[in-house]
Write a protein that holds these residues in place. Structure first.
Motif, PDB file in Angstrom:
ATOM      1  N   LEU A 250      19.598 -14.084  11.053  1.00 19.80           N
ATOM      2  CA  LEU A 250      20.922 -13.762  11.271  1.00 19.80           C
ATOM      3  C   LEU A 250      21.421 -14.499  12.786  1.00 19.80           C
ATOM      4  O   LEU A 250      22.741 -14.608  13.045  1.00 19.80           O
ATOM      5  N   ARG A 251      20.353 -15.082  13.454  1.00 16.75           N
ATOM      6  CA  ARG A 251      20.679 -15.537  14.643  1.00 16.75           C
ATOM      7  C   ARG A 251      21.495 -16.989  14.553  1.00 16.75           C
ATOM      8  O   ARG A 251      22.330 -17.299  15.346  1.00 16.75           O
ATOM      9  N   ALA A 252      21.240 -17.363  13.353  1.00 18.94           N
ATOM     10  CA  ALA A 252      21.730 -18.733  12.733  1.00 18.94           C
ATOM     11  C   ALA A 252      22.139 -18.537  11.274  1.00 18.94           C
ATOM     12  O   ALA A 252      21.379 -19.086  10.801  1.00 18.94           O
ATOM     13  N   PRO A 253      23.313 -17.846  11.086  1.00 16.92           N
ATOM     14  CA  PRO A 253      23.608 -17.399   9.517  1.00 16.92           C
ATOM     15  C   PRO A 253      24.050 -18.474   8.687  1.00 16.92           C
ATOM     16  O   PRO A 253      24.450 -17.816   7.543  1.00 16.92           O
ATOM     17  N   ARG A 254      24.585 -19.796   9.261  1.00 14.26           N
ATOM     18  CA  ARG A 254      25.117 -20.422   8.414  1.00 14.26           C
ATOM     19  C   ARG A 254      24.443 -20.891   6.988  1.00 14.26           C
ATOM     20  O   ARG A 254      25.090 -20.917   6.012  1.00 14.26           O
ATOM     21  N   ALA A 255      22.895 -21.157   6.999  1.00 14.86           N
ATOM     22  CA  ALA A 255      22.599 -21.413   5.804  1.00 14.86           C
ATOM     23  C   ALA A 255      22.444 -20.135   4.891  1.00 14.86           C
ATOM     24  O   ALA A 255      22.734 -20.435   3.429  1.00 14.86           O
TER      25      ALA A 255
END
Length: 453
Positions: A250-255
């Protein structure tokens, strides 16, 4: 972005053509195939029974359309539970290992399905019957929510990166095999007199889950843990404790967002051309037995097309195959229902069979594509959440929404075509934005962000 012609060098723990144990890879693939077959047999069996009998047995109302909508509502409850299962089993699968979680998911699904088979109806125990049915359906959803991601990763993390699509394509045959088995079981008991079918015949396919569970557990217990996970676990043990996998994603949700969005199209199409197609086509005059036979043929088609499209993604890329399938789905959305509405059995069969080919093109690349989007320490969570959120959005509510809009539109199929075109359009955008992942190393420590098209 086209895939590079140069294959990446394997990282520590990453299988390659010389390190892969063919015997173990075949055993892992068979185990994952059987596991997903059993899970989808149980899960899809409910979808079929919801269209045929569960509405009037557990949600009796004077209007048959309303009881069908209520039964599809419990179908949706199972899909709502799938991301929860993905989150729970994904977390512990990333921490404790893939194999342990897969054993638990199989047992949970078998117990829930057997429970549905012995469940008293509304006539026997009143309001408690639908409550228990929804509870067991939720347990089914939790189980299948953890199954697919783990099964896909066991195969993907054992396979040579250059043939990852081929091997995961075999694992994904669990979905059509499960549908084929469930549809065949329903067809066999549907030959019973209607009174016998309503009384006890519908229970038999659910009770068979116990036998399938024993067979599946015997094979699953014999496989070894993923070598990629074991290598990552050794590194994790020597380092400081990481944040929970879900928080890292969720800190880097793009994927995660792209993994979910690319799966919405194939799941929505599956719901429309299978479970909802039964109730819709019979409502416009087709015989139930005819529709069930066509659904069996669709399973055979998908058994051929899923591994073919998945293997093709090893050559032309995951993104290319998924994008092409979604584009065709948009174009085909209105002709599909023109064929279904024709009243011709031949045209109905042609429409649904070609629809299955299109759906397979969208669905087949999902296992290798999603596996390659996330790092090892969060991969089970990322793959499971992406896949199961797509199943919830794309398939969980589609039959109920489709049944509702049919009532609101006075039986017109135009809203059904719009649902399909819209869902496939979402997959087009996601596939277009995603980077090509073909051949990527899975032995990496951080989330793989899709940063360019």
């Amino acid at each position: 972005m086209p895939a590079s012609a140069e294959e990446p060098k394997p990282s520590p723990g990453e299988p390659n053509s010389s390190s892969v144990n063919p015997s173990q890879l075949r055993k892992v693939t068979l185990s994952s195939l059987l596991g997903t077959t059993i899970e989808y047999y149980d899960f899809l069996l409910y979808s079929t029974m919801a269209a045929l009998v569960l509405g009037r047995l557990f949600f009796p109302v004077t209007n048959s359309a309303v009881s069908t909508i209520a039964a599809f509502g419990t179908l949706a409850a199972g899909y709502v539970a799938r991301p929860i299962g993905g989150l729970i089993f994904g977390h512990f699968g990333d921490k404790l290992g893939r194999k342990k979680m897969l054993v638990i998911t199989m047992v949970l699904m078998g117990v829930a399905s057997f429970g549905i088979g012995i469940l008293p109806t509304y006539e026997q125990i009143g309001i408690l019957a639908p409550i228990l049915l929804v509870t067991l359906r939720i347990l089914q959803g939790v189980a299948v929510g953890g199954e697919w991601g783990g099964a896909a990763l066991m195969v993907a993390e054992h396979a040579d990166p250059r043939r990852r699509g081929f091997w995961t394509g075999l694992m994904q045959l669990g979905s059509p095999f499960g549908f084929l088995l469930s549809t065949s079981a329903v067809m066999l008991v549907s030959f019973l007199p209607s009174e016998a079918f309503d009384s006890w015949g519908w229970r038999i396919p659910f009770l068979l889950s116990a036998l399938l569970l024993v067979i599946g557990l015997y094979i699953r217990m014999s496989v070894v843990e993923s070598p990629v996970f074991e290598a990552a676990a050794e590194k994790a043990a020597a380092s400081e404790a990481e944040k929970p996998p879900a928080l890292q994603i969720l800190r880097a949700p793009r994927a995660l967002i792209l993994a979910c969005a690319v799966g919405i199209g194939p799941f929505a199409m599956t719901a429309l051309i299978t479970s909802h197609a039964i109730s819709y086509s019979t409502s416009i005059g087709y015989e139930q037995s005819t529709v069930m036979q066509i659904l069996l043929l669709m399973s055979v088609v998908s058994i051929i097309t899923i591994p073919s499209f998945s293997a093709l993604s090893d050559r032309v890329g995951r993104r290319t195959v998924a994008l092409t399938g979604a584009a065709v789905a948009v174009v085909y959305a209105f002709p599909l229902y023109m064929l279904v509405d024709s009243g011709s059995i031949v045209l109905l069969a042609a429409g649904l069979l070609f629809g299955q080919v299109v759906q397979s093109a969208m669905y087949a690349p999902l296992a290798p594509m999603l596996s390659e989007m996330f790092g090892t320490e969060v991969r089970y969570t990322g793959v499971s959440l992406g896949y199961q959120l797509a199943s919830l959005i794309g398939a969980g509510f589609t039959p109920m929404i489709a049944a509702s809009v049919l009532v609101a539109s006075d039986g017109s199929s135009t809203p059904l075509s719009l649902i399909l075109a819209g869902a496939a359009g979402i997959s087009i955008v996601a596939a277009w934005l995603a980077s090509e992942t073909r051949g990527k190393s899975l032995a990496e420590e951080s989330v793989q962000q899709q940063v360019s098209a």
